[in-house]
Design a protein around this motif. Structure first.
Motif, PDB file in Angstrom:
ATOM      1  N   TRP A 118     -10.424  13.297 -29.888  1.00  0.00           N
ATOM      2  CA  TRP A 118     -10.668  11.947 -30.356  1.00  0.00           C
ATOM      3  C   TRP A 118      -9.852  10.893 -29.618  1.00  0.00           C
ATOM      4  CZ3 TRP A 118     -10.038  14.582 -35.555  1.00  0.00           C
ATOM      5  CH2 TRP A 118     -11.213  15.211 -35.894  1.00  0.00           C
ATOM      6  N   GLY A 119      -9.503  11.155 -28.384  1.00  0.00           N
ATOM      7  CA  GLY A 119      -8.840  10.148 -27.566  1.00  0.00           C
ATOM      8  C   GLY A 119      -7.342  10.071 -27.717  1.00  0.00           C
ATOM      9  N   GLU A 120      -6.730  10.914 -28.526  1.00  0.00           N
ATOM     10  CA  GLU A 120      -5.280  10.874 -28.669  1.00  0.00           C
ATOM     11  C   GLU A 120      -4.629  11.509 -27.444  1.00  0.00           C
ATOM     12  OE1 GLU A 120      -7.130  12.048 -31.311  1.00  0.00           O
ATOM     13  OE2 GLU A 120      -6.944  10.237 -32.500  1.00  0.00           O
ATOM     14  N   VAL A 121      -3.403  11.109 -27.182  1.00  0.00           N
ATOM     15  CA  VAL A 121      -2.667  11.677 -26.059  1.00  0.00           C
ATOM     16  C   VAL A 121      -2.032  12.975 -26.514  1.00  0.00           C
ATOM     17  CG1 VAL A 121      -0.797  11.313 -24.420  1.00  0.00           C
ATOM     18  CG2 VAL A 121      -2.214   9.390 -25.121  1.00  0.00           C
ATOM     19  N   SER A 122      -2.239  14.034 -25.741  1.00  0.00           N
ATOM     20  CA  SER A 122      -1.659  15.324 -26.095  1.00  0.00           C
ATOM     21  C   SER A 122      -0.223  15.400 -25.608  1.00  0.00           C
ATOM     22  CB  SER A 122      -2.483  16.452 -25.468  1.00  0.00           C
ATOM     23  OG  SER A 122      -2.331  16.425 -24.066  1.00  0.00           O
ATOM     24  N   ALA A 123       0.407  16.533 -25.868  1.00  0.00           N
ATOM     25  CA  ALA A 123       1.806  16.720 -25.469  1.00  0.00           C
ATOM     26  C   ALA A 123       1.951  16.673 -23.951  1.00  0.00           C
ATOM     27  CB  ALA A 123       2.327  18.055 -26.001  1.00  0.00           C
ATOM     28  N   GLN A 124       0.920  17.028 -23.215  1.00  0.00           N
ATOM     29  CA  GLN A 124       0.982  17.020 -21.749  1.00  0.00           C
ATOM     30  C   GLN A 124       0.595  15.668 -21.163  1.00  0.00           C
ATOM     31  OE1 GLN A 124      -0.964  19.359 -23.408  1.00  0.00           O
ATOM     32  NE2 GLN A 124       0.517  20.997 -23.383  1.00  0.00           N
ATOM     33  N   GLY A 125       0.289  14.675 -21.998  1.00  0.00           N
ATOM     34  CA  GLY A 125      -0.112  13.366 -21.495  1.00  0.00           C
ATOM     35  C   GLY A 125      -1.564  13.348 -21.072  1.00  0.00           C
ATOM     36  N   LEU A 126      -2.380  14.247 -21.609  1.00  0.00           N
ATOM     37  CA  LEU A 126      -3.778  14.376 -21.241  1.00  0.00           C
ATOM     38  C   LEU A 126      -4.646  13.859 -22.387  1.00  0.00           C
ATOM     39  CD1 LEU A 126      -5.595  15.696 -19.006  1.00  0.00           C
ATOM     40  CD2 LEU A 126      -5.654  17.706 -20.464  1.00  0.00           C
ATOM     41  N   GLY A 139     -11.955  12.441 -23.938  1.00  0.00           N
ATOM     42  CA  GLY A 139     -12.827  11.535 -24.669  1.00  0.00           C
ATOM     43  C   GLY A 139     -13.975  11.067 -23.803  1.00  0.00           C
ATOM     44  N   LYS A 140     -14.683  10.088 -24.308  1.00  0.00           N
ATOM     45  CA  LYS A 140     -15.866   9.569 -23.635  1.00  0.00           C
ATOM     46  C   LYS A 140     -15.480   8.451 -22.669  1.00  0.00           C
ATOM     47  CE  LYS A 140     -18.868  11.922 -26.105  1.00  0.00           C
ATOM     48  NZ  LYS A 140     -19.727  12.917 -25.565  1.00  0.00           N
ATOM     49  N   ALA A 141     -16.166   8.460 -21.526  1.00  0.00           N
ATOM     50  CA  ALA A 141     -15.979   7.415 -20.525  1.00  0.00           C
ATOM     51  C   ALA A 141     -17.307   6.719 -20.301  1.00  0.00           C
ATOM     52  CB  ALA A 141     -15.474   8.008 -19.215  1.00  0.00           C
ATOM     53  N   SER A 142     -17.244   5.419 -20.121  1.00  0.00           N
ATOM     54  CA  SER A 142     -18.417   4.641 -19.751  1.00  0.00           C
ATOM     55  C   SER A 142     -18.042   3.845 -18.508  1.00  0.00           C
ATOM     56  CB  SER A 142     -18.834   3.716 -20.896  1.00  0.00           C
ATOM     57  OG  SER A 142     -17.773   2.857 -21.241  1.00  0.00           O
ATOM     58  N   LEU A 162     -17.570  10.226  -9.960  1.00  0.00           N
ATOM     59  CA  LEU A 162     -17.569  11.279 -10.983  1.00  0.00           C
ATOM     60  C   LEU A 162     -18.976  11.783 -11.295  1.00  0.00           C
ATOM     61  CD1 LEU A 162     -14.940   9.838 -13.472  1.00  0.00           C
ATOM     62  CD2 LEU A 162     -14.651  11.781 -11.940  1.00  0.00           C
ATOM     63  N   ASP A 163     -19.980  11.133 -10.725  1.00  0.00           N
ATOM     64  CA  ASP A 163     -21.390  11.482 -10.917  1.00  0.00           C
ATOM     65  C   ASP A 163     -21.808  11.350 -12.381  1.00  0.00           C
ATOM     66  OD1 ASP A 163     -23.894  12.154  -9.990  1.00  0.00           O
ATOM     67  OD2 ASP A 163     -23.573  14.310 -10.212  1.00  0.00           O
ATOM     68  N   ILE A 164     -21.466  10.195 -12.987  1.00  0.00           N
ATOM     69  CA  ILE A 164     -21.892   9.941 -14.376  1.00  0.00           C
ATOM     70  C   ILE A 164     -22.793   8.713 -14.477  1.00  0.00           C
ATOM     71  CG2 ILE A 164     -19.866  11.072 -15.369  1.00  0.00           C
ATOM     72  CD1 ILE A 164     -18.739   8.310 -16.004  1.00  0.00           C
ATOM     73  N   ILE A 165     -23.267   8.200 -13.350  1.00  0.00           N
ATOM     74  CA  ILE A 165     -24.126   7.025 -13.365  1.00  0.00           C
ATOM     75  C   ILE A 165     -25.421   7.312 -14.138  1.00  0.00           C
ATOM     76  CG2 ILE A 165     -25.501   5.450 -11.920  1.00  0.00           C
ATOM     77  CD1 ILE A 165     -22.607   4.816 -11.693  1.00  0.00           C
ATOM     78  N   GLY A 166     -26.035   8.460 -13.886  1.00  0.00           N
ATOM     79  CA  GLY A 166     -27.294   8.796 -14.548  1.00  0.00           C
ATOM     80  C   GLY A 166     -27.143   9.006 -16.044  1.00  0.00           C
ATOM     81  N   GLN A 167     -25.989   9.505 -16.486  1.00  0.00           N
ATOM     82  CA  GLN A 167     -25.762   9.786 -17.902  1.00  0.00           C
ATOM     83  C   GLN A 167     -25.363   8.531 -18.666  1.00  0.00           C
ATOM     84  OE1 GLN A 167     -22.721  12.769 -18.062  1.00  0.00           O
ATOM     85  NE2 GLN A 167     -23.558  13.807 -16.278  1.00  0.00           N
ATOM     86  N   GLY A 168     -24.584   7.668 -18.028  1.00  0.00           N
ATOM     87  CA  GLY A 168     -24.082   6.465 -18.697  1.00  0.00           C
ATOM     88  C   GLY A 168     -22.766   6.701 -19.404  1.00  0.00           C
ATOM     89  N   ILE A 169     -22.670   7.786 -20.136  1.00  0.00           N
ATOM     90  CA  ILE A 169     -21.442   8.140 -20.860  1.00  0.00           C
ATOM     91  C   ILE A 169     -21.194   9.621 -20.622  1.00  0.00           C
ATOM     92  CG2 ILE A 169     -20.360   8.334 -23.127  1.00  0.00           C
ATOM     93  CD1 ILE A 169     -22.179   6.071 -24.043  1.00  0.00           C
ATOM     94  N   ALA A 170     -19.944   9.983 -20.409  1.00  0.00           N
ATOM     95  CA  ALA A 170     -19.610  11.390 -20.179  1.00  0.00           C
ATOM     96  C   ALA A 170     -18.252  11.702 -20.785  1.00  0.00           C
ATOM     97  CB  ALA A 170     -19.596  11.692 -18.691  1.00  0.00           C
ATOM     98  N   THR A 171     -18.062  12.962 -21.118  1.00  0.00           N
ATOM     99  CA  THR A 171     -16.749  13.418 -21.597  1.00  0.00           C
ATOM    100  C   THR A 171     -15.870  13.680 -20.394  1.00  0.00           C
ATOM    101  OG1 THR A 171     -17.761  14.424 -23.538  1.00  0.00           O
ATOM    102  CG2 THR A 171     -15.551  15.172 -22.944  1.00  0.00           C
ATOM    103  N   VAL A 172     -14.671  13.108 -20.409  1.00  0.00           N
ATOM    104  CA  VAL A 172     -13.740  13.229 -19.292  1.00  0.00           C
ATOM    105  C   VAL A 172     -12.340  13.524 -19.824  1.00  0.00           C
ATOM    106  CG1 VAL A 172     -15.018  11.680 -17.769  1.00  0.00           C
ATOM    107  CG2 VAL A 172     -13.251  10.754 -19.256  1.00  0.00           C
TER     108      VAL A 172
END
Length: 177
Positions: free
Chosen positions: A13-21, A24-27, A99-109
């Motif tokens: 859900w977009g929170e920062v993990s212990a590793q700083g990672l 979530g979704k990117a547009s 990242l090749d997400i133009i066709g999708q519009g939104i992608a998990t990254v």
């Protein structure tokens, strides 16, 4: 009452993990936003590798990874957002294309802070530097600069020309004032 907590180290859900990672979704920005000012004051250009992020400071380099195709890109934070629920980053058009997400519009990254300090060559063994002898002899040209020789030669030439020309004496019959 049922309470569901996000995973602690999964970056859900977009929170920062212990590793700083972050996961979530990117547009991405549409090309029609070309030339508009971002929150940092820079103008948005579709071919730049920039992004909008809610919490990282402006100028921070982020690595965005697309797990579907294994592509990643480094982008610089220049704007705030995204303000759509569930999204963690807005990319420039060029970054989304990389990242090749133009066709999708939104992608998990996956988003993490990029390591800005890269050591291109790290020797594993200690390098031995040989001892150098930097001695010169008395007649070495380095001890007596060439320009000094040239200056001395010019002064000798001037003295010779001055000694060869006789001093002007007044001619007889004319008065000297």
């Amino acid at each position: 009452m049922l309470f569901i907590a996000p995973p602690l180290f999964g970056g859900g859900w977009g929170e920062v993990s212990a590793q700083g990672l972050q996961r979530g979704k990117a547009s991405f920005y549409a090309k029609r936003f070309h030339g508009r000012k971002t929150a940092s004051g820079e103008r948005l250009h579709p071919d730049s590798l920039t992004c909008a992020h809610r919490s990282y400071p402006f100028g921070t380099l982020l690595r965005v990874y697309n797990p579907v195709n294994g592509r990643s890109v480094n982008v610089r934070v220049t704007d705030r957002g995204p303000y759509v629920r569930g999204r963690i980053i807005d990319l420039s058009w060029r970054a989304a294309k990389e990242l090749d997400i133009i066709g999708q519009g939104i992608a998990t990254v996956f988003v993490s802070k990029a390591n800005t300090f890269v050591v291109p060559f790290l020797p594993t063994d200690e390098i031995e530097i040989p001892d150098l002898e930097l001695e010169t002899n008395d007649g070495a040209p380095a001890l007596h600069p060439l320009w000094k020789d040239m200056k001395d030669d010019q002064m000798q030439e001037q003295q010779k020309t001055q000694s060869k020309t006789p001093a002007k004496t007044p001619k007889k019959g004319k008065k000297v004032k």
